[in-house]
Design an enzyme around this catalytic site. Structure first.
Site, PDB file in Angstrom:
ATOM      1  N   HIS A  20       0.823  -1.211   0.000  1.00 13.11           N
ATOM      2  CA  HIS A  20       0.000   0.000   0.000  1.00 13.11           C
ATOM      3  C   HIS A  20       0.858   1.263   0.000  1.00 13.11           C
ATOM      4  O   HIS A  20       0.340   2.375   0.101  1.00 13.11           O
ATOM      5  CB  HIS A  20      -0.963  -0.016   1.200  1.00 13.11           C
ATOM      6  CG  HIS A  20      -1.983  -1.115   1.112  1.00 13.11           C
ATOM      7  ND1 HIS A  20      -3.340  -0.885   1.157  1.00 13.11           N
ATOM      8  CD2 HIS A  20      -1.843  -2.457   0.955  1.00 13.11           C
ATOM      9  CE1 HIS A  20      -3.986  -2.039   1.033  1.00 13.11           C
ATOM     10  NE2 HIS A  20      -3.084  -3.005   0.927  1.00 13.11           N
ATOM     11  N   ASP A 120      -6.150   5.408   2.527  1.00  8.48           N
ATOM     12  CA  ASP A 120      -6.197   4.122   1.837  1.00  8.48           C
ATOM     13  C   ASP A 120      -7.626   3.554   1.834  1.00  8.48           C
ATOM     14  O   ASP A 120      -8.400   3.773   2.771  1.00  8.48           O
ATOM     15  CB  ASP A 120      -5.255   3.161   2.581  1.00  8.48           C
ATOM     16  CG  ASP A 120      -5.009   1.896   1.814  1.00  8.48           C
ATOM     17  OD1 ASP A 120      -3.968   1.831   1.137  1.00  8.48           O
ATOM     18  OD2 ASP A 120      -5.845   0.965   1.899  1.00  8.48           O
ATOM     19  N   HIS A 352       3.431 -13.415  -8.367  1.00  6.85           N
ATOM     20  CA  HIS A 352       2.145 -13.745  -7.743  1.00  6.85           C
ATOM     21  C   HIS A 352       1.058 -12.756  -8.193  1.00  6.85           C
ATOM     22  O   HIS A 352      -0.089 -12.913  -7.844  1.00  6.85           O
ATOM     23  CB  HIS A 352       2.291 -13.740  -6.219  1.00  6.85           C
ATOM     24  CG  HIS A 352       2.444 -12.368  -5.623  1.00  6.85           C
ATOM     25  ND1 HIS A 352       3.302 -11.411  -6.138  1.00  6.85           N
ATOM     26  CD2 HIS A 352       1.848 -11.768  -4.569  1.00  6.85           C
ATOM     27  CE1 HIS A 352       3.231 -10.299  -5.418  1.00  6.85           C
ATOM     28  NE2 HIS A 352       2.359 -10.494  -4.457  1.00  6.85           N
ATOM     29  N   ASN A 356       1.404  -4.146  -7.321  1.00  5.16           N
ATOM     30  CA  ASN A 356       2.646  -3.376  -7.481  1.00  5.16           C
ATOM     31  C   ASN A 356       3.635  -4.136  -8.349  1.00  5.16           C
ATOM     32  O   ASN A 356       4.298  -3.553  -9.206  1.00  5.16           O
ATOM     33  CB  ASN A 356       3.260  -3.055  -6.123  1.00  5.16           C
ATOM     34  CG  ASN A 356       2.321  -2.187  -5.327  1.00  5.16           C
ATOM     35  OD1 ASN A 356       2.142  -1.019  -5.634  1.00  5.16           O
ATOM     36  ND2 ASN A 356       1.673  -2.769  -4.325  1.00  5.16           N
ATOM     37  N   GLU A 360       5.193  -2.804 -11.791  1.00  5.90           N
ATOM     38  CA  GLU A 360       6.660  -2.711 -11.907  1.00  5.90           C
ATOM     39  C   GLU A 360       7.133  -3.538 -13.108  1.00  5.90           C
ATOM     40  O   GLU A 360       8.036  -3.125 -13.842  1.00  5.90           O
ATOM     41  CB  GLU A 360       7.310  -3.178 -10.600  1.00  5.90           C
ATOM     42  CG  GLU A 360       7.084  -2.170  -9.466  1.00  5.90           C
ATOM     43  CD  GLU A 360       7.276  -2.759  -8.060  1.00  5.90           C
ATOM     44  OE1 GLU A 360       7.794  -3.885  -7.937  1.00  5.90           O
ATOM     45  OE2 GLU A 360       6.889  -2.088  -7.085  1.00  5.90           O
TER      46      GLU A 360
HETATM   47  O1  UPG Z   1      12.058  -8.896  -2.120  1.00  5.28           O
HETATM   48  C1  UPG Z   1      11.201  -8.055  -2.389  1.00  5.28           C
HETATM   49  C2  UPG Z   1       9.809  -8.358  -2.386  1.00  5.28           C
HETATM   50  C3  UPG Z   1       8.922  -7.367  -2.717  1.00  5.28           C
HETATM   51  N1  UPG Z   1       9.356  -6.109  -3.016  1.00  5.28           N
HETATM   52  C4  UPG Z   1       8.388  -5.020  -3.300  1.00  5.28           C
HETATM   53  O2  UPG Z   1       7.241  -5.192  -2.494  1.00  5.28           O
HETATM   54  C5  UPG Z   1       6.082  -4.797  -3.192  1.00  5.28           C
HETATM   55  C6  UPG Z   1       5.096  -5.944  -3.146  1.00  5.28           C
HETATM   56  O3  UPG Z   1       3.837  -5.489  -3.550  1.00  5.28           O
HETATM   57  P1  UPG Z   1       2.823  -6.392  -4.398  1.00  5.28           P
HETATM   58  O4  UPG Z   1       3.491  -6.907  -5.588  1.00  5.28           O
HETATM   59  O5  UPG Z   1       1.588  -5.573  -4.644  1.00  5.28           O
HETATM   60  O6  UPG Z   1       2.541  -7.638  -3.491  1.00  5.28           O
HETATM   61  P2  UPG Z   1       2.029  -7.818  -1.952  1.00  5.28           P
HETATM   62  O7  UPG Z   1       3.040  -7.359  -1.030  1.00  5.28           O
HETATM   63  O8  UPG Z   1       1.610  -9.236  -1.884  1.00  5.28           O
HETATM   64  O9  UPG Z   1       0.728  -6.840  -1.939  1.00  5.28           O
HETATM   65  C7  UPG Z   1      -0.560  -6.899  -1.345  1.00  5.28           C
HETATM   66  O10 UPG Z   1      -1.123  -5.600  -1.656  1.00  5.28           O
HETATM   67  C8  UPG Z   1      -1.292  -5.328  -3.053  1.00  5.28           C
HETATM   68  C9  UPG Z   1      -1.849  -3.918  -3.180  1.00  5.28           C
HETATM   69  O11 UPG Z   1      -3.092  -3.792  -2.557  1.00  5.28           O
HETATM   70  C10 UPG Z   1      -2.193  -6.368  -3.691  1.00  5.28           C
HETATM   71  O12 UPG Z   1      -2.319  -6.115  -5.080  1.00  5.28           O
HETATM   72  C11 UPG Z   1      -1.631  -7.762  -3.438  1.00  5.28           C
HETATM   73  O13 UPG Z   1      -2.470  -8.741  -4.010  1.00  5.28           O
HETATM   74  C12 UPG Z   1      -1.467  -7.980  -1.939  1.00  5.28           C
HETATM   75  O14 UPG Z   1      -0.955  -9.281  -1.671  1.00  5.28           O
HETATM   76  C13 UPG Z   1       6.521  -4.431  -4.607  1.00  5.28           C
HETATM   77  O15 UPG Z   1       6.626  -3.010  -4.704  1.00  5.28           O
HETATM   78  C14 UPG Z   1       7.905  -5.067  -4.737  1.00  5.28           C
HETATM   79  O16 UPG Z   1       8.777  -4.345  -5.576  1.00  5.28           O
HETATM   80  C15 UPG Z   1      10.705  -5.816  -3.035  1.00  5.28           C
HETATM   81  O17 UPG Z   1      11.107  -4.676  -3.327  1.00  5.28           O
HETATM   82  N2  UPG Z   1      11.585  -6.802  -2.716  1.00  5.28           N
END
Ligand code: UPG
Length: 464
Positions: A20, A120, A352, A356, A360
């Protein structure tokens, strides 16, 4: 950089979860480009996490209140990453809502009154807070427009557990999903349970927010952006994505456990578009059998790869790292994902499909290989694979364990080591979307225009 104007003062209430964070990137831009002063509500444990944002945003100040205790949340937990898996992160909204009286009295005591509240979409209770302060509220959706539309729909028409697919009739093309693929935040709702009734009311309250900002862009989701405008009954739905990370992309969301120099040195040895990046976001750890299937597929396919295991405990097969030495990097801990994806050596991304990660990947122009596991990720896959045609299905579900041979073929095709006509089509579409995303955020692009339109619309509320 615009000079901060104390009469343009936004109260920002983010939700404490990694996925978020773009809300902070968005308000950073509003502050730097358009001179907004910002107060950011944060609880003490999360203050260090937003420090990079505060350092790079001179007109932002933290508004720190201790998190009140609440039975549904174990004491001492202030961030979703520390919640045990059986507690849905949205429940952190409950203790945060208890801060309402303090926020209200703070807002009355300050010399530079609040102009606007941005919060949010997991914090719909802030709608009544904004009303009491006497300012409009913007609901910030960290999911895509399709994801937001589905969650909203399911809180209006609560689905019953079923073996049949659930059809969402009023959405464009009336999509349907098997019940287990609906977002957990909707499936967890328990009618009559006071905590979940609060969450439902909170999500329904989002429908009356004055405006909505969403991290998506027109070329990717125009149909669903139009749908949301129609659903909320006004045009103040601004699609402002892909929101760019604040500050150096290497530090997005956490300190990396591998140095940028080490990564760049290794990536420099790889041909263009030859590396598969594997990552499941910040909230999911693949099971041991899933990790074994991924490892076997990487090994069988012979592709180059980068695979961060996260801070959690993904178990990989013994000897895997030695056997693939030189071919790949296993990262223990947090990876600089944005930096990795943007490197020209990276060609595809087993993801997954958290929103985000999707954006990206789109910005980087890599081929997305989808493996949704939870939340609204199955919805994102429907968008990417069926509606846009820019991703390949690799696996599906938190219980799925793909055949290593099949996954190995997908890996090899995705980086051109094996012929596959579908991949060419998908790859072209990824490149097209990458171009569209870049155009959207440039001057004259749809997201750039939406930000300006938003700034104009709220100028009505600025007291001089
Ligand atoms: O080793 C890592 C792992 C993750 N990231 C960052 O972490 C974020 C992860 O975000 P996202 O890809 O959206 O996954 P989640 O953390 O699983 O996000 C939750 O929140 C999102 C926004 O609401 C939803 O779309 C997802 O389904 C939900 O699981 C991204 O910016 C990645 O670049 C890193 O930089 N390094």
């Amino acid at each position: 950089m615009a000079t901060p104007n104390p009469t343009k003062h936004i109260l920002v209430i983010p939700f404490p979860a990694q996925g978020h964070l773009p809300l902070l990137d968005l308000v950073h831009l509003l502050s730097i480009r358009h001179g907004f002063a910002l107060s950011i509500l944060v609880t003490p444990q999360n203050l260090p996490l937003i420090q990079p944002f505060l350092s790079s945003t001179p007109a932002a100040s933290p508004l720190v209140f201790p998190l009140p205790s609440y039975p549904a949340i174990p004491s001492g937990i202030e961030h979703s990453r520390h919640l045990p898996p059986h507690i849905h992160p949205v429940l952190l909204s409950l203790p945060l809502s208890l801060l309402k009286p303090q926020i209200l009295s703070w807002s009355k005591s300050i010399p530079n009154p609040i102009t606007l509240l941005i919060s949010d979409s997991f914090l719909g209770w802030t709608e009544s807070l904004a009303r009491e302060i006497g300012v409009p509220r913007i609901n910030f959706a960290s999911t895509g427009a399709f994801g937001t539309a589905v969650i909203d729909y399911l809180y209006l028409h609560v689905p019953k557990k079923s073996n049949e697919s659930i059809q969402l009739e009023s959405l464009p093309s009336s999509p349907s999903f098997p019940y287990p693929e609906l977002p957990l935040v909707c499936r967890c709702y328990k009618p009559g349970d006071p905590d979940w009734e609060f969450i439902r009311e909170s999500i329904l309250a989002n429908f009356s927010s004055w405006g909505v900002m969403t991290n998506t862009f027109n070329a990717l989701e125009s149909e669903y952006i139009s749908y949301l405008k129609n659903f909320y009954g006004h045009n103040r739905v601004w699609a402002v994505g892909p929101i760019q990370p604040t500050g150096p992309v290497t530090s997005r969301g956490g300190n990396s456990s591998v140095s940028s120099a080490e990564l760049t040195a290794w990536l420099a040895t790889c041909p263009q578009k030859s590396v598969v990046y594997v990552c499941f976001g910040s909230q999911y750890t693949p099971s041991e059998s899933q990790a074994s299937a991924i490892a076997a597929a990487l090994e069988l396919s012979g592709v180059r790869f980068i695979w961060p295991l996260g801070g959690l405990s993904t178990v990989i097969p013994e000897g895997f790292e030695e056997r693939t030495k030189g071919k790949g990097l296993v990262i223990r801990g947090w990876a600089p994902q944005v930096e990795i994806l943007r490197h020209p050596a990276v060609g595809s991304f087993l993801t997954h499909c958290g929103w985000n990660s999707v954006l990206e990947g789109v910005v980087a122009g890599v081929t997305l290989l989808t493996w949704p596991v939870q939340a609204e990720q199955f919805i994102n896959v429907k968008l990417l694979v069926e509606a846009v045609g820019m991703a390949l299905k690799a696996a599906s579900g938190s219980d799925a364990v793909p055949e290593a041979e099949e996954l190995a073929k997908t890996f090899a095709e995705s980086v051109g080591m094996r012929a596959g006509s579908l991949t060419d089509v998908v790859r072209e579409k990824s490149v097209e979307m990458q171009r569209e995303a870049a155009v959207a955020v440039k001057e004259g692009g749809s997201s750039h225009k939406d930000i300006l339109d938003f700034v104009n619309a709220i100028s009505l509320f600025i007291r001089h």
